[in-house]
Design a protein around this motif. Sequence first.
Motif, mmCIF file in Angstrom:
data_model
loop_
_atom_site.group_PDB
_atom_site.id
_atom_site.type_symbol
_atom_site.label_atom_id
_atom_site.label_comp_id
_atom_site.label_asym_id
_atom_site.label_seq_id
_atom_site.Cartn_x
_atom_site.Cartn_y
_atom_site.Cartn_z
ATOM 1 N N SER A 1 1.244 -1.191 -0.131
ATOM 2 C CA SER A 1 0.003 0.253 0.276
ATOM 3 C C SER A 1 0.787 1.066 -0.197
ATOM 4 O O SER A 1 0.436 1.919 -0.599
ATOM 5 N N GLU A 2 1.941 1.166 0.558
ATOM 6 C CA GLU A 2 2.827 2.516 1.342
ATOM 7 C C GLU A 2 3.523 2.434 -0.422
ATOM 8 O O GLU A 2 3.490 3.278 -1.246
ATOM 9 N N GLU A 3 4.374 1.267 -1.308
ATOM 10 C CA GLU A 3 5.308 1.813 -2.422
ATOM 11 C C GLU A 3 3.930 1.748 -3.160
ATOM 12 O O GLU A 3 5.163 2.683 -4.265
ATOM 13 N N LEU A 4 3.116 1.246 -3.606
ATOM 14 C CA LEU A 4 1.369 1.776 -4.806
ATOM 15 C C LEU A 4 1.202 2.795 -4.500
ATOM 16 O O LEU A 4 0.422 3.692 -5.343
ATOM 17 N N ALA A 5 1.010 3.756 -3.242
ATOM 18 C CA ALA A 5 0.348 5.257 -3.237
ATOM 19 C C ALA A 5 -0.794 4.397 -3.585
ATOM 20 O O ALA A 5 -1.298 5.606 -3.667
ATOM 21 N N ILE A 6 -1.607 3.892 -2.419
ATOM 22 C CA ILE A 6 -2.833 3.715 -2.848
ATOM 23 C C ILE A 6 -3.836 4.418 -2.295
ATOM 24 O O ILE A 6 -4.238 5.120 -3.405
ATOM 25 N N ASP A 7 -3.487 5.487 -1.308
ATOM 26 C CA ASP A 7 -4.037 6.890 -0.543
ATOM 27 C C ASP A 7 -4.095 7.681 -1.285
ATOM 28 O O ASP A 7 -4.419 8.517 -1.737
ATOM 29 N N LYS A 8 -3.332 7.922 -2.813
ATOM 30 C CA LYS A 8 -2.796 8.946 -3.762
ATOM 31 C C LYS A 8 -3.292 8.136 -4.700
ATOM 32 O O LYS A 8 -3.392 9.528 -6.385
ATOM 33 N N ASN A 9 -2.953 7.340 -5.131
ATOM 34 C CA ASN A 9 -3.360 6.520 -7.422
ATOM 35 C C ASN A 9 -4.791 6.707 -6.688
ATOM 36 O O ASN A 9 -5.272 5.262 -6.514
ATOM 37 N N PHE A 10 -5.262 7.016 -8.196
ATOM 38 C CA PHE A 10 -6.739 6.700 -7.570
ATOM 39 C C PHE A 10 -7.093 5.809 -8.761
ATOM 40 O O PHE A 10 -8.045 5.116 -8.971
ATOM 41 N N ASP A 11 -6.130 5.483 -9.638
ATOM 42 C CA ASP A 11 -5.819 4.360 -10.637
ATOM 43 C C ASP A 11 -5.583 3.209 -9.972
ATOM 44 O O ASP A 11 -5.640 2.151 -10.584
ATOM 45 N N ILE A 12 -4.758 2.946 -8.590
ATOM 46 C CA ILE A 12 -3.848 1.688 -8.469
ATOM 47 C C ILE A 12 -5.401 1.350 -7.204
ATOM 48 O O ILE A 12 -5.748 2.255 -6.451
ATOM 49 N N ILE A 13 -5.804 -0.352 -8.056
ATOM 50 C CA ILE A 13 -7.033 -1.509 -6.751
ATOM 51 C C ILE A 13 -6.199 -1.546 -5.837
ATOM 52 O O ILE A 13 -5.551 -2.925 -5.759
ATOM 53 N N GLU A 14 -6.575 -1.488 -4.614
ATOM 54 C CA GLU A 14 -5.721 -2.323 -3.782
ATOM 55 C C GLU A 14 -7.845 -3.263 -3.526
ATOM 56 O O GLU A 14 -8.122 -1.521 -2.529
ATOM 57 N N LEU A 15 -8.055 -4.393 -3.757
ATOM 58 C CA LEU A 15 -9.522 -5.160 -3.332
ATOM 59 C C LEU A 15 -8.950 -6.082 -2.200
ATOM 60 O O LEU A 15 -8.918 -7.464 -2.502
ATOM 61 N N PRO A 16 -9.611 -6.003 -1.249
ATOM 62 C CA PRO A 16 -9.213 -7.010 -0.007
ATOM 63 C C PRO A 16 -10.476 -8.025 -0.121
ATOM 64 O O PRO A 16 -11.831 -7.214 -0.503
ATOM 65 N N VAL A 17 -10.394 -9.419 0.131
ATOM 66 C CA VAL A 17 -11.771 -10.837 0.018
ATOM 67 C C VAL A 17 -11.050 -11.355 1.102
ATOM 68 O O VAL A 17 -9.992 -11.008 1.587
ATOM 69 N N GLU A 18 -12.307 -12.158 0.869
ATOM 70 C CA GLU A 18 -12.184 -13.558 2.299
ATOM 71 C C GLU A 18 -12.996 -14.704 1.141
ATOM 72 O O GLU A 18 -14.143 -14.332 0.668
ATOM 73 N N TYR A 19 -12.273 -15.976 1.407
ATOM 74 C CA TYR A 19 -13.069 -16.688 0.042
ATOM 75 C C TYR A 19 -13.023 -17.860 1.204
ATOM 76 O O TYR A 19 -11.779 -18.919 2.062
#
Length: 485
Positions: free
Chosen positions: A20-38
């Motif tokens: 999350s820090e390296e991809l700057a999830i909080d600043k990049n609107f086009d990079i998606i972090e999707l938490p899932v649980e199966y």
Amino acid sequence: MDKNGVPVSKKLEENQKYLSEELAIDKNFDIIELPVEYNGRKMLFYMVDGFVKDSAMTQIQRELAHLKYSQYRADTLKLLITSRIPYVELETSDNLNETVDQVLSGPAALVVDGEEQVILIDVREYPVRSLEEPQTEQVVRGAKDGFVETIVFNTALARRRIRDRGLRMEYLSVGKRSLTDLCIGYIEDIANKDMVETIKERIEKIKIDGLPMADKTIEEYLYGQYLNPYPLVRYTERPDTAAAHLLEGHVLIFVDGSPAVIITPCTFWHHLQHAEEYRQKPVIGTMHRLTRHFAVFASLFLLPLWFLFATEALDPPAYMSYIGAEETGKVPLLTQFLIAELGIEMLRMAAIHTPSALATALGLVAAILIGEIAIEVGLFSSEVVLYLAVAAIGSYATPSYELSLANRLCRLIFLLIAAWFGVTGFIASVTVWILLLVVLRPAGVPYLWPFIPFSFHALGDILKRRPIPLKNRRPDAFQLIDEDK
């Protein structure tokens, strides 16, 4: 693990914090972090919006939803790859730093809680334009498809035409920040191995942030010679032309983001060939080739030679007594040529930046308002305009755009030297020009081969379009593994 490697942790939270820090999830609107649980197992998807195929990702999530508790074994990662993720291009990485680079390149990353490897799913789908015929390499008959800006499509177009098991497409990444995809294509049992290795080594040594100019940057790093105006590689946007050069033993360099493929090694004469010659009968192709050669050399030498005749620095023979300027105009001949050359260059630049709907208007302005009126008021000699037009047509008839620009610069130099030093200066400048071309050896191949060094067998392919059934030898100068076709 390399020195910059960050190992994947079994704890999902630690992996998430780093990614999350390296991809700057909080600043990049086009990079998606999707938490899932199966079924109780926490996972994280990372992807760039716009690069991934929505349908493929939806199907993968649908399959993961079918996981059962009983399927969580020690080899969970293997289970996911072999039976639960329905996709072809899968690999794993135990390096979070590499994972970041991969995500930014397009693939999606799946991080699974409790696993020390990340699954990389190559579901990227770059925006791409349709396959159209290249504007600069059009043919009357023949294929109408052309390379695009996506490297995977371009390599596929080449493989479509050459299904040889020896065809190699080796992947490299160039640019510390851009991480541009690059591919070296060659036929393993034909191409010169030393040449291939040399090209790869030079590319691997490239240290630069990025390749905004794509293929041109690669050429400059490969061969340098920044003051030399002549192209040391050939560019093509036609898959059939690229395939023909692969079969001749050349090495191709595909750069992602560019629709042009680099062909190396090449000689001066490679830049004078065109696909249209091989789409017609050999005798017609030969006629086209000879006409093109005449046009190219006319674009180089016509203006300085006419200037020498017009200024009486060189006496024409009796049967060419008509050569010369009947009315020299109010402006000196040399100045007329310089102004006209500058005007032609300005028109070329204007044509590039002018919308197609206004191209006709631009032509009318150039032909009528500038050329015709300049002659009528006596500023320009009509012969100057005539011979400059012939030279310009010769430049436009040159198949290689890069070669036409180099020839245009050399023509200007020849003209200036002829004006200052007369016949002796002109002959000396042409001699120096030939010597400079002789010493050029891009990728170890003489630039003027087969004239210098002389090869009688290869000379036929330069002056005429030899019938394909009679072309049973590949270029000798390349020192190929298999020289017979």
